[in-house]
Structure formats: C-alpha cells, structure tokens
Design a protein around this motif. Structure first.
Motif, PDB file in Angstrom:
ATOM      1  N   PHE A  62       0.828  -1.211   0.000  1.00 29.49           N
ATOM      2  CA  PHE A  62       0.000   0.000   0.000  1.00 29.49           C
ATOM      3  C   PHE A  62       0.864   1.264   0.000  1.00 29.49           C
ATOM      4  N   TYR A  63       1.740   1.392   0.978  1.00 30.36           N
ATOM      5  CA  TYR A  63       2.476   2.647   1.146  1.00 30.36           C
ATOM      6  C   TYR A  63       3.606   2.822   0.120  1.00 30.36           C
ATOM      7  N   VAL A  64       4.310   1.751  -0.181  1.00 25.96           N
ATOM      8  CA  VAL A  64       5.503   1.866  -1.040  1.00 25.96           C
ATOM      9  C   VAL A  64       5.129   1.653  -2.505  1.00 25.96           C
ATOM     10  N   ASP A  65       4.493   0.527  -2.808  1.00 26.45           N
ATOM     11  CA  ASP A  65       4.121   0.271  -4.203  1.00 26.45           C
ATOM     12  C   ASP A  65       2.939   1.146  -4.617  1.00 26.45           C
ATOM     13  N   GLY A  66       1.947   1.275  -3.730  1.00 27.14           N
ATOM     14  CA  GLY A  66       0.723   1.985  -4.082  1.00 27.14           C
ATOM     15  C   GLY A  66       0.889   3.490  -4.071  1.00 27.14           C
ATOM     16  N   LEU A  67       1.285   4.034  -2.935  1.00 27.40           N
ATOM     17  CA  LEU A  67       1.423   5.490  -2.821  1.00 27.40           C
ATOM     18  C   LEU A  67       2.760   5.982  -3.359  1.00 27.40           C
ATOM     19  N   GLY A  68       3.719   5.071  -3.526  1.00 27.27           N
ATOM     20  CA  GLY A  68       5.005   5.476  -4.066  1.00 27.27           C
ATOM     21  C   GLY A  68       5.932   6.130  -3.051  1.00 27.27           C
ATOM     22  N   TRP A  69       5.690   5.902  -1.763  1.00 29.88           N
ATOM     23  CA  TRP A  69       6.545   6.506  -0.747  1.00 29.88           C
ATOM     24  C   TRP A  69       7.874   5.749  -0.675  1.00 29.88           C
ATOM     25  N   PRO A  70       9.009   6.466  -0.743  1.00 29.75           N
ATOM     26  CA  PRO A  70      10.316   5.799  -0.775  1.00 29.75           C
ATOM     27  C   PRO A  70      10.720   5.292   0.612  1.00 29.75           C
ATOM     28  N   THR A  71      11.449   4.196   0.614  1.00 28.37           N
ATOM     29  CA  THR A  71      11.865   3.618   1.888  1.00 28.37           C
ATOM     30  C   THR A  71      13.263   4.094   2.279  1.00 28.37           C
ATOM     31  N   VAL A  72      13.473   4.166   3.589  1.00 26.94           N
ATOM     32  CA  VAL A  72      14.796   4.447   4.146  1.00 26.94           C
ATOM     33  C   VAL A  72      15.504   3.123   4.438  1.00 26.94           C
ATOM     34  N   LEU A  73      14.730   2.158   4.905  1.00 29.15           N
ATOM     35  CA  LEU A  73      15.244   0.816   5.174  1.00 29.15           C
ATOM     36  C   LEU A  73      14.081  -0.129   4.928  1.00 29.15           C
ATOM     37  N   ASP A  74      14.360  -1.175   4.155  1.00 28.42           N
ATOM     38  CA  ASP A  74      13.282  -2.023   3.646  1.00 28.42           C
ATOM     39  C   ASP A  74      13.651  -3.469   3.939  1.00 28.42           C
ATOM     40  N   LEU A  75      13.111  -3.990   5.025  1.00 27.90           N
ATOM     41  CA  LEU A  75      13.407  -5.357   5.456  1.00 27.90           C
ATOM     42  C   LEU A  75      12.106  -6.160   5.449  1.00 27.90           C
ATOM     43  N   PRO A  76      12.215  -7.490   5.403  1.00 30.55           N
ATOM     44  CA  PRO A  76      10.970  -8.277   5.421  1.00 30.55           C
ATOM     45  C   PRO A  76      10.132  -8.012   6.668  1.00 30.55           C
ATOM     46  N   GLU A  77      10.784  -7.792   7.814  1.00 26.65           N
ATOM     47  CA  GLU A  77      10.030  -7.685   9.066  1.00 26.65           C
ATOM     48  C   GLU A  77       9.660  -6.258   9.447  1.00 26.65           C
ATOM     49  N   VAL A  78      10.259  -5.266   8.778  1.00 26.15           N
ATOM     50  CA  VAL A  78       9.922  -3.874   9.093  1.00 26.15           C
ATOM     51  C   VAL A  78      10.356  -2.983   7.934  1.00 26.15           C
ATOM     52  N   VAL A  79       9.522  -2.011   7.626  1.00 23.21           N
ATOM     53  CA  VAL A  79       9.792  -1.070   6.542  1.00 23.21           C
ATOM     54  C   VAL A  79       9.713   0.341   7.118  1.00 23.21           C
ATOM     55  N   PHE A  80      10.721   1.166   6.780  1.00 23.06           N
ATOM     56  CA  PHE A  80      10.766   2.539   7.281  1.00 23.06           C
ATOM     57  C   PHE A  80      10.644   3.521   6.112  1.00 23.06           C
ATOM     58  N   VAL A  81       9.789   4.518   6.288  1.00 22.63           N
ATOM     59  CA  VAL A  81       9.583   5.578   5.298  1.00 22.63           C
ATOM     60  C   VAL A  81       9.776   6.907   6.009  1.00 22.63           C
ATOM     61  N   GLN A  82      10.543   7.830   5.397  1.00 23.19           N
ATOM     62  CA  GLN A  82      10.684   9.139   6.037  1.00 23.19           C
ATOM     63  C   GLN A  82       9.475  10.003   5.714  1.00 23.19           C
TER      64      GLN A  82
END
Lengths: 144, 144
Positions: free
Chosen positions: A21-41
C-alpha cells in the motif's frame, strides 16, 4: 524528555501488505526495507515504521504480555545517549505516566523503554546509535 | 500524496488531563492551547495534537459513525492546496486504501478528508491555510 517525535510505528497485520500500500501503491520511498519492518521518512527527522502488530506488542512488553492494545501503534522519541533513556523514564513517571517496559538494552543495539501516557498511548524512548539524523533532517538507519 | 506527516492526533478521554501530563508534567511547550485541543510541536513541521476522542471520532466521520476506533488516533498529511486534498483521495483509493470521510470543507476553514490504510489506521489529508510551516520547520497555527 524533550518534545521530539522520531518514529510513528504502525502495528500491521502483514508487513508485506502494508508495504504494497504505502511503497508500491502510494510510491513513498523507503529508508530501510526489510521483510520484518519497513521505514519511510515522513518529516525531517521522522520515520513511519510498518511493523507486525505481534512483533510490536512483543517489543513493547518484552514478550510478557503480548496481547492487548500494545501492538496497535507506538510513537518514539529518540534521545542522544543511553543515560537519557533512564532520565526520560524518570521524567515520564514524575509527570504521571506509566512504564510498560523498563529501560533495558534493545534488540536494535541501543537502549530503550516503553512508556504509556494517561490514555495508554505508547511511547518508546530509545537511544539508537544506528539511526542518524543529518542537519537537513534526512534520516539514515542501519542495522547494527 | 507526498510522504508528509503534519500531525499526530491522539484521541484522549479528557484534554485537560492530557494537557496536565504533556504540558505541565513533561514541560512540552504548546503552539496553540485551547480548551478543546492542544498542539505541541514534536519535530520540524510536525505537531502532536491532544483532542477529545469523541471530537476526533466526530471529525473523522462527519458525526455519522462516531463509535468505533476512529476516535483513537489519527495521522495527518497537510497539502498545499484544496485540490491536492481531492488528488490525495484519488491516489489513496487507487493504492487500495479506503475513504472514511469524503473530501469536504473542514471546520478549521480549509478542506479535508479522512482516509484509512489497509489496517484501518486513520490519515487525515488536509489543506489548512491557518497552519504555516516556516523554512526552519517551526509551525504556527491560527484559528481562522
């Protein structure tokens, strides 16, 4: 404890679905993208974390009481030294808040505690040497 | 819709009690301090809002369905023009999110909508001409 918001962590049913939803859908870029946790600034010095609700509940309580609302969401206030975590816990309880998880070494390599405000909203106070905020507010995060 | 966090609103049982904790207890300074809502700056461009849970639920749903988790907390993404509220609603639904309250004029004098992510976490998208973020991240807020 300073009025500083460092992270908003959403305890989600499935990190992959939330990421879609947030990354693929809204296009928000990740700061750190792991299977167990995703961070977006989402602001200068502020990250949105997408983290499994069960994992958040276990982190917030040390796994002792993983049921209940602890997995729903958490705000985090990052401090500059490990000692400031303990000082924040004292400030918090002096102000009438409660301790959910006592100050202790954190899985991410620093020190943290989980606190609750009078309504039960969760705040994590953390010293995280892997999280660095540049002068322009850009956050970088590495797993130690 | 840009990855921009503007407010974290906590839906509290009693604003005065919450204010005693955060403002009197922790000493966090207010940006705007009203009986019905208190704002504290917690990051560059980011406010923490202490708002009655019933008021938040009513605001989020237009009062149609004030029960349920809508009063618990909300994240807000402020945009620069009224049209961007409507564009954000389109982006949001295209990504798989849902609309809780359609884009409409807001009580604070701008335009807003309430949206939910796939886990039901609430986001308000708002154009608020009374909320201004200075170049250094300082937020000022006035009631129009």
């Amino acid at each position: 404890v300073q009025p500083r918001l460092s992270l908003v962590t959403l305890g989600v049913r499935e990190v992959a679905a939330s990421r879609r939803f947030y990354v693929d859908g809204l296009g928000w870029p990740t700061v750190l993208d792991l299977p167990e946790v995703v961070f977006v600034q989402v602001a200068p010095g502020v990250l949105l974390a997408l983290f499994g609700a069960d994992d958040l509940a276990a982190d917030a309580t040390g796994g002792l009481d993983a049921a209940g609302p602890a997995g729903r969401a958490s705000l985090a206030c990052n401090v500059d030294t490990p000692d400031q975590v303990d000082a924040a816990v004292r400030d918090w309880t002096a102000a009438g808040g409660t301790v959910v998880k006592a100050a202790q070494p954190a899985a991410f390599g620093g020190r943290h505690a989980y606190l609750a405000d009078p309504d039960g909203f969760l705040w994590e106070v953390a010293h995280n040497p892997g999280l660095v905020v540049a002068d322009d507010g850009t956050v970088s995060l590495r797993v130690l």
